[in-house]
Structure formats: C-alpha cells, structure tokens
Design a protein around this motif. Sequence first.
Motif, PDB file in Angstrom:
ATOM      1  N   ASN A 384       0.851  -1.175   0.000  1.00 45.62           N
ATOM      2  CA  ASN A 384       0.000   0.000   0.000  1.00 45.62           C
ATOM      3  C   ASN A 384       0.892   1.232   0.000  1.00 45.62           C
ATOM      4  O   ASN A 384       1.788   1.336   0.839  1.00 45.62           O
ATOM      5  N   PRO A 385       0.662   2.169  -0.920  1.00 50.87           N
ATOM      6  CA  PRO A 385       1.585   3.299  -0.999  1.00 50.87           C
ATOM      7  C   PRO A 385       1.611   4.122   0.292  1.00 50.87           C
ATOM      8  O   PRO A 385       2.665   4.604   0.702  1.00 50.87           O
ATOM      9  N   GLY A 386       0.453   4.254   0.940  1.00 48.70           N
ATOM     10  CA  GLY A 386       0.394   5.035   2.173  1.00 48.70           C
ATOM     11  C   GLY A 386       1.303   4.457   3.243  1.00 48.70           C
ATOM     12  O   GLY A 386       2.070   5.166   3.895  1.00 48.70           O
ATOM     13  N   CYS A 387       1.226   3.136   3.432  1.00 51.81           N
ATOM     14  CA  CYS A 387       2.063   2.474   4.447  1.00 51.81           C
ATOM     15  C   CYS A 387       3.534   2.673   4.115  1.00 51.81           C
ATOM     16  O   CYS A 387       4.352   2.949   4.998  1.00 51.81           O
ATOM     17  N   THR A 388       3.873   2.482   2.852  1.00 52.56           N
ATOM     18  CA  THR A 388       5.263   2.596   2.443  1.00 52.56           C
ATOM     19  C   THR A 388       5.823   3.964   2.814  1.00 52.56           C
ATOM     20  O   THR A 388       6.888   4.078   3.429  1.00 52.56           O
ATOM     21  N   MET A 389       5.065   5.018   2.482  1.00 47.97           N
ATOM     22  CA  MET A 389       5.536   6.385   2.774  1.00 47.97           C
ATOM     23  C   MET A 389       5.645   6.601   4.275  1.00 47.97           C
ATOM     24  O   MET A 389       6.617   7.159   4.772  1.00 47.97           O
ATOM     25  N   GLN A 390       4.616   6.121   4.985  1.00 43.23           N
ATOM     26  CA  GLN A 390       4.550   6.340   6.426  1.00 43.23           C
ATOM     27  C   GLN A 390       5.704   5.651   7.164  1.00 43.23           C
ATOM     28  O   GLN A 390       6.379   6.255   7.990  1.00 43.23           O
ATOM     29  N   ILE A 391       5.921   4.378   6.871  1.00 51.53           N
ATOM     30  CA  ILE A 391       6.928   3.616   7.628  1.00 51.53           C
ATOM     31  C   ILE A 391       8.327   4.061   7.220  1.00 51.53           C
ATOM     32  O   ILE A 391       9.220   4.193   8.059  1.00 51.53           O
ATOM     33  N   ALA A 392       8.514   4.318   5.921  1.00 56.62           N
ATOM     34  CA  ALA A 392       9.840   4.769   5.480  1.00 56.62           C
ATOM     35  C   ALA A 392      10.187   6.093   6.149  1.00 56.62           C
ATOM     36  O   ALA A 392      11.331   6.308   6.582  1.00 56.62           O
ATOM     37  N   THR A 393       9.214   6.989   6.255  1.00 52.85           N
ATOM     38  CA  THR A 393       9.449   8.275   6.896  1.00 52.85           C
ATOM     39  C   THR A 393       9.820   8.088   8.368  1.00 52.85           C
ATOM     40  O   THR A 393      10.749   8.720   8.877  1.00 52.85           O
ATOM     41  N   ALA A 394       9.109   7.192   9.040  1.00 53.49           N
ATOM     42  CA  ALA A 394       9.387   6.950  10.460  1.00 53.49           C
ATOM     43  C   ALA A 394      10.759   6.312  10.658  1.00 53.49           C
ATOM     44  O   ALA A 394      11.477   6.632  11.607  1.00 53.49           O
ATOM     45  N   LEU A 395      11.126   5.417   9.754  1.00 49.29           N
ATOM     46  CA  LEU A 395      12.447   4.782   9.868  1.00 49.29           C
ATOM     47  C   LEU A 395      13.559   5.800   9.649  1.00 49.29           C
ATOM     48  O   LEU A 395      14.591   5.780  10.317  1.00 49.29           O
ATOM     49  N   ARG A 396      13.319   6.707   8.719  1.00 48.86           N
ATOM     50  CA  ARG A 396      14.315   7.755   8.460  1.00 48.86           C
ATOM     51  C   ARG A 396      14.434   8.645   9.694  1.00 48.86           C
ATOM     52  O   ARG A 396      15.518   9.024  10.091  1.00 48.86           O
ATOM     53  N   ARG A 397      13.292   8.945  10.312  1.00 47.64           N
ATOM     54  CA  ARG A 397      13.277   9.815  11.486  1.00 47.64           C
ATOM     55  C   ARG A 397      14.095   9.210  12.627  1.00 47.64           C
ATOM     56  O   ARG A 397      14.745   9.905  13.379  1.00 47.64           O
ATOM     57  N   ARG A 398      14.028   7.868  12.776  1.00 51.23           N
ATOM     58  CA  ARG A 398      14.776   7.270  13.880  1.00 51.23           C
ATOM     59  C   ARG A 398      16.212   6.952  13.493  1.00 51.23           C
ATOM     60  O   ARG A 398      16.950   6.324  14.266  1.00 51.23           O
ATOM     61  N   GLY A 399      16.604   7.347  12.285  1.00 53.61           N
ATOM     62  CA  GLY A 399      17.993   7.198  11.878  1.00 53.61           C
ATOM     63  C   GLY A 399      18.343   5.810  11.380  1.00 53.61           C
ATOM     64  O   GLY A 399      19.511   5.437  11.337  1.00 53.61           O
ATOM     65  N   THR A 400      17.336   5.011  11.036  1.00 52.40           N
ATOM     66  CA  THR A 400      17.606   3.685  10.473  1.00 52.40           C
ATOM     67  C   THR A 400      16.857   3.526   9.163  1.00 52.40           C
ATOM     68  O   THR A 400      15.935   2.724   9.064  1.00 52.40           O
ATOM     69  N   PRO A 401      17.233   4.322   8.155  1.00 52.55           N
ATOM     70  CA  PRO A 401      16.505   4.230   6.886  1.00 52.55           C
ATOM     71  C   PRO A 401      16.642   2.840   6.277  1.00 52.55           C
ATOM     72  O   PRO A 401      17.616   2.139   6.532  1.00 52.55           O
ATOM     73  N   ILE A 402      15.637   2.460   5.526  1.00 52.68           N
ATOM     74  CA  ILE A 402      15.617   1.123   4.944  1.00 52.68           C
ATOM     75  C   ILE A 402      15.046   1.240   3.533  1.00 52.68           C
ATOM     76  O   ILE A 402      14.272   2.156   3.248  1.00 52.68           O
ATOM     77  N   ALA A 403      15.459   0.321   2.685  1.00 52.01           N
ATOM     78  CA  ALA A 403      14.898   0.305   1.332  1.00 52.01           C
ATOM     79  C   ALA A 403      13.477  -0.234   1.401  1.00 52.01           C
ATOM     80  O   ALA A 403      13.164  -1.069   2.246  1.00 52.01           O
ATOM     81  N   VAL A 404      12.607   0.289   0.535  1.00 49.02           N
ATOM     82  CA  VAL A 404      11.215  -0.178   0.541  1.00 49.02           C
ATOM     83  C   VAL A 404      10.825  -0.656  -0.855  1.00 49.02           C
ATOM     84  O   VAL A 404      11.357  -0.161  -1.849  1.00 49.02           O
ATOM     85  N   ALA A 405       9.941  -1.607  -0.903  1.00 42.75           N
ATOM     86  CA  ALA A 405       9.459  -2.095  -2.188  1.00 42.75           C
ATOM     87  C   ALA A 405       8.072  -2.656  -2.030  1.00 42.75           C
ATOM     88  O   ALA A 405       7.650  -3.025  -0.936  1.00 42.75           O
TER      89      ALA A 405
END
Lengths: 428, 494
Positions: A384-405
Amino acid sequence: MSGHDDLPKLLGDCVHCGFCLPTCPTYVLWGEEMDSPRGRIHLMQQHAEGAPMSAPMVKHFDACLGCMACVTACPSGVQYDRLIEMTRAQVEDEHPRPLRDRAVREAIFRLFPYRRRLRALRGPLRAYQRTGLDRLVRRTGVLERVSPSLAAMERLAPPLGRAPRLPERVAARGERRATVAMLTGCVQGEFFPEVNAATARVLALEGCDVLIPKGQGCCGALSVHSGRAEEGRAFARRTIEAFESADVVVVNAAGCGSAMKEYRTLLADDPSWARRAGAVSGKTRDLAEFLLELGPRAARRPLPVTVAYHDACHLSHAQGVRAQPRALLSGIPELTVREVADPDICCGSAGTYNVLNPGTAAELGDRKAGNVAATGAELLVAANPGCTMQIATALRRRGTPIAVAHTAEVLDASLRGLGPDALLGRAW
Amino acid sequence: MRMLSELEDGEGMDSVLRTLARDLDVLLGGDRVITDPVRLRTYECDGLTNHRATPGIVVLPDSAEQVAGVVRECVRAGVPYVARGSGTGLSGGALPRTDGVLIVTSRMRRILEIDIPNQRAVVEPGVINLDVTRAVRADGYYFAPDPSSQQICSVGGNVAENSGGAHCLKYGFTAHHVLACEVVTPDGEIVELAADGPGYDLLGVFVGAEGTLGITTKITVRLTRVPQTVQTLLAAFESIEAGGRAVSAIIGAGVVPAAIEMMDALSIEAAEAAVNCAYPPGAGAVLIVELDGPEPEVAAQFADVERLCRDAGAFEIRIAADDAERALIWKGRKSAFAAVGRISPAYIVQDGVIPRTALPQVLARIDALSAESGVRVANVFHAGDGNLHPLVLFDDAEPGAAERAEEVSGAILDLCIEHGGSITGEHGVGVDKARYMPRMFTEADLDTMQMVRCGFDPGGLCNPGKVFPTPRLCGEVPGVRKGPHPFEGKADLF
C-alpha cells in the motif's frame, strides 16, 4: 443515506466483550475506553439515542484510523467498518468543523483523488527535492508552524524519479492464461509509477494480457473512508464504468482494492447501480491474491535478500489477504521473510489520517518503525503506498533508513533476474 | 486545555464531585481526569452490560502514587471509588458508582521486571494477561491463568476476581500464580502483601476480594515452565451425556488433564458462525482434552484418554498435529461467549459450579428448565472441575424476555446450590450475584465476611455494593461490641 436504517441493528451486534481493545491503535497508545472500538460504538449508540454530535464525540471518531483490526478481532461479527463509515458521514453532515480544518480537508480531497492534479505537483516537488530546498525547509520548521498537516504531507512525499507511462495494453508473455484489467490508482500511479510498471510486467510474465483502461480515475477509497459518501459514490460509478467489461480487476494498492470490494455495499441502495457494483466487487482481486490463485509459471531467479513483510490494514483486515503475499515472497529462492512484531497494529498511515492527525500518526509510525528495524531486514515490503511512505518516513526519522518495495517489485526483480541491488539501492 | 473546559462544562455534577474533580485534576494533571458526560458514559459497564451506572468521575492514573493520591482524596471527600482494569468482567465487579470515582488502571501497563531464573515477573495491574506470556515465551515460560478473555483482560482484574480459565483444572487459579501484591489500602497507603511471610495469609484474603479490600498497583506473578509436550484432542459425541461420561471416565482413571472443556450443540453453532472452527458436523457435544507434561507420560495418558472417549461413544476424534491446529481447536472454545452474539441478540453468561459427578443430572434439569420456559440455553463448561457456563439467550427487544432469561439464569444457580455447588466458579459475585449470596451462605457466614471487609475498609468506600447483598456500614456488624471496632484504624498494619 445508504444503510442508515441498519445502524441500530449493527450497533446491537456489539456485546461489549472488549476483545477489540488490544488491536486498536489508539487504545494501544492511550488506554482510554472512548478511544477504543467498544467505546466508539458506545458513543455511536449515545448519538443514536439522541445525544448531539458534540465536539468530544467527533474528536474520538476522528481519532479512529479505520484500520479494521477490530473487525478481525471481533468474535461477534460487529461490522465496525460500516459503522464508522456511516458515523463519519454523520459527522460531516452534523458537525461544523473549524475553518482551518475545513481548508485542509478540502485541499486533500481536491488533490489526492485527481491524478492530473497530482501530476502537476510532481514537477515542482521533484525540483524542490533535487535543489535541497526540502532539507532547508525541514530545518527551519516553517511548515510545521503554518500547518502541521502540510508539514506531514511534505515529510511523507517519496523521492520522485521519472514516471514511465503505461500503455493501454501489455501483452502476455508466452501462452495467455488470463486477461486482467489493472487499476493504477492515484497516489500509486503518480508517486510510485515503478510499482505499476512492475505489476504489469509480473502479470505479463505470468501469462496475463494486462489492460489498463484509460478512463479510470480515483476509486473513491479516500472519500468513502472519510465520510464523504456522495463524492465516494460518484468516483465508484466512474470506476465501475471503466472496469465492468473486464474479467478480473487486479489492484495493487490495498486501500483501493478494499474500496472496490466494498462497492457492493456502497451502492446497494442505488437501484440502477447495485447490480453493476456487485459485479465489479465480485471480480476485484488484490495482486497477491490473484497471482496465488493463478499459480506460478514464470521461473523465479534467486534474490538473496532479507525482507520484512508489513501487513497493510486494508489488505489484512479489510480483505483477509495475509498468507498470499507471504507465500509469493517465500516462493523466491534465497529470499528470507521476517515477521514484524504486532502485525495487526496499524502503522498510522490510514488513508488521509497521517495528514489530518500527524501527531498520533507519527507515534504509531515510530512504533511500527521500531518493530520493522528489530527484524534486521534489509528491505521493507508492503502493498500500500500510504504504508510505504509512512513507515519509510518513520524509519528515516529514527535514523535507520531502509529500502522499501512493493510485493510486485520484489517479484519483478526475481522474474527478471535483477538481483538484490535493484531493490536495495533505493533507500529513502 | 481539555480538562479545564470539561470541568466548566460539568453542570449537573454535584458540588462534592465537582470539587473533587478539581483536586484530582491538580493531583494527576493532563488528560487523566474525565468529567465530560459523553466520555463518562463509555465507562458505564464492563463485560456484563445488564448493569450500568455512569461514573461520577473517571481517572486514569499512571502510578501507584497517583492511585494512592486519588484514594486519599476520595476518603477525604467521603466519595466511594471503584477500580477497573480492561472492563471485561462478567459479574459487574467494576460497575461504577454514579456518586463516585472510577479508577481505571489501563494506563498502568508496564512489565517492570522479568526474573527468569526465579520464575517471576513484576507487572503493573493494567498489563494484559497474554502480554505477560508473550514477554517470557521465548525463555520457555508462560503465565498460567488463562481466562477466555486473556487477550485483553488485565492482570489486576485477574487478581481482583481470582480469575481462572480452561487450564486451572491442573494449574489452579490466579491465586496460585501471584507471589506478592503491592496494594493501595482503602485509606490510601501503599503496602506490600506477600505469600511467603509468616503470619496470616493476607495476600490470600486479598486475591479474589473483587476490589473491595484495596487496589493492587504492582503484582509479582509466578512464571510457569512451558511443558515439554502438549497434546490436544477434540472428541465429538452425539449427546452431552455421552461427553459427560467421558469426562468422568478420564478423571476416574487418575489422569489430570491440563484442561477438559465441553461445548453443546448450540454453543458449537455460535462458535462456527464466529470463527469457522470446523468442529465435526452433527455433534451434540464436543470435548476438548489437553494433556501436557513430560513426553512419555503424556503419550501414555493420551492413549488412555482417546480410548476412554471412544468407549464413551465419541464418533470422531481429532488430534491436533501442531500448534496451529491446537489454536484452531481452542479458538472455537475461547470465542464461545462473544460468539453467542451471532445467534442471539442478547444473552446472560452464567457461571456456576457443581460436583463433576452431578453433571448429567444438572444438565438434564437445565434442559427441562429451558424447555418449560422457552428460553434457549447454550452450554459451555470447564467440565473437569464442574464449572458450568450456561449462556442464557434472549432478545432484549422483546418485552419481558430479559426478565424470563434472568429467571432461568437464577434457577440454574439454584440447581448448582441444590447439588452442593457454588454460585460462581470464576467470574466473581460482583453486583450481579450479590443477591444469591444468602442462598449459599448463612447470615453468620456473611457477617464474618463483612468483618474481614471492615478490617480493611472501615469507611466502606472501596467498591461498595459488591459481593454482599445488603451493604452495611461497619458499625452495623452484629455482635455485642463495646468501644471502637476491633479493626478500626489498623488497616495500615496489613
């Protein structure tokens, strides 16, 4: 209003057992009865008995993410999804919102359901990201002061690349096994065009002729789930017209798939549309659901990558699609699927929720991000595009960015033998 | 600030409560005091909806100190208070007082300590039962009390009600798994009650007192080792009687199963509708038998159980091959109460106990009651220890139906007492069964209990109106007594 007569009966189904409480994101956050499904049903009952739609009431209805985890948890079969939809429509009818709220809502509903408007936004947004202006704006916090909702939207915007356009027909590779029509979605189509491209390729590689009807617009999910029932029905009628000639409608965005499967109830009271709506609902399939029913034919090439699979609420709770995407991912050689703790709890995206309630959404996003990071996976997969944006943003915020697909992109990479770098090189 | 405006809106609140609300607001701050009538009403009942009372004030404290502070304020204002956990109780034990404060522990949900070598954990009262197990499962342990609502009920509520569950046949009730409780006494002091000290077992008195002797704010629970092996079977019988024969045979053979549960046709129908548990079609009763322990012992006994079930007339036996299949078997049983909502608009969950051997007679009498009155009764029971859960179905929209159901429900309790049983096995007395207490106990029994209560709560403000049929002030305790009450002012010694 559709189905309003059912409201008292639907309310009566709740036996107050409380099994829904631990799956409700806002109850998990705040531990308050009135911010649980059971409490909200109680509030609906009060309103049905004549209590006015007061500001406190609206606050608790607005706080509901509409994630439907409670529907999954309920042993009594309470149709909370329908209850909250009807209630949201009542809120819009009966409760005057402050000017600023109204402005934000209007902006959202005049933007997101319209692909052409989203497309117009792409150019400036891309320039904004490429010039580094985004980092400057975030540092100054200027948007936060103007409007927290606007700031939330800005934070959530994915990095934009070029947007490949899909043709109206993509031919099956090898012997044709099925002909499917594909919904391209609004946000998915404009912000994640590569997901649609991957979906079409995977379907074609698996032997499907893929039709992409030109007349398609928004499916109406955002409107219906926000109490804008009339607007939602108008979108639904257009979508039905565009898709009713298809054998199967394949949808790769959880929210859209769930909305299309609900057309049947949405238009049940409309004599000229009820049957057509039911027919389209009946042939709507989530991509993973469809691919698993079809069975694999194309060769899977190894993809040595560890993925965390995230259950989008509108896939797991609304459509009951949990096993299928996991089965598809596990079918890829050398790919490891890790489970995310508390999979039933929403990530906080929830359609327009993270824009309208950025604070609560961020808290839920942080919880989800923590659980995703704890899996140690290299790639987050969600449908779901919404989840992808939401979780990726939160991961970036906590300093552990991750690739999403998206599940489709992972399958695409395996079917085409692209190797893990094609997916991992795109960290947010 | 939301709270200030709520307070200003609190018209119609009596002045004592209004003043108290202001004091509590100062004490707790933030969003922890609720006085808005619409919000208050969402707390008007727990899992038992036929008793409702909108609380005067709701507070959501975060710590033992805050609970103690609230209790002291209530005592100072002379206002009654009631503790509530997740609100899943089935006897109205957490039914609020319209003239009082409801102290909700749902925000006190931290697991404070896990001590695997000593097999214990320290949790706050709002921690969900199943979350204790989730936290220690990886270490090979679990929290044994397993009420059917374990996915949401709180450990604090388990302590108050001395909750049991399907597995208490072998593992005992909550009381057997609580090692210590930190308690806010009815005069607002924080004390520790432990099981291991010499002297009176005050912890034993406290656990199961239904929140009438104080509010627990920290619980040290025992963790139980996950058994080496678990074997579960589902046996289908044509009738309840045949199932009952199997139960007696199994227990008679000296087997102590972890659980023996029985469901009748009507409750199976409900569970099927709710969770598609796919129990054998056409069954008049199903029996779930679970054995756990060391592998050789379980294997040997499991073969016996299977044979005994067949001898009693089981027409189909399914054995769970793995945890997933076991979960599916249990899912039907654990959802049964709420699932009845699928086949009836309303229902009463009854909870009574009978000697296991009386099962066939009592069930036949329940059948007769149901036939005479035209009120449907679904039966679910912890068959191993004779704990019945008849579900009395009715349509609340039909005039008089609730009363008829209530009558049948009460008659079932009379049956239990008549057969030497009890009016509650695990749901507690609360407000719902207080009136049945005199049918089971003599006046002298009740007076003795009342004296214990007064020992802890001489002011009578801690969850009053529960357990006992007629609330009495402590001064009214019968018996010739000169001078102050013998327990007066000594609650702090506990």
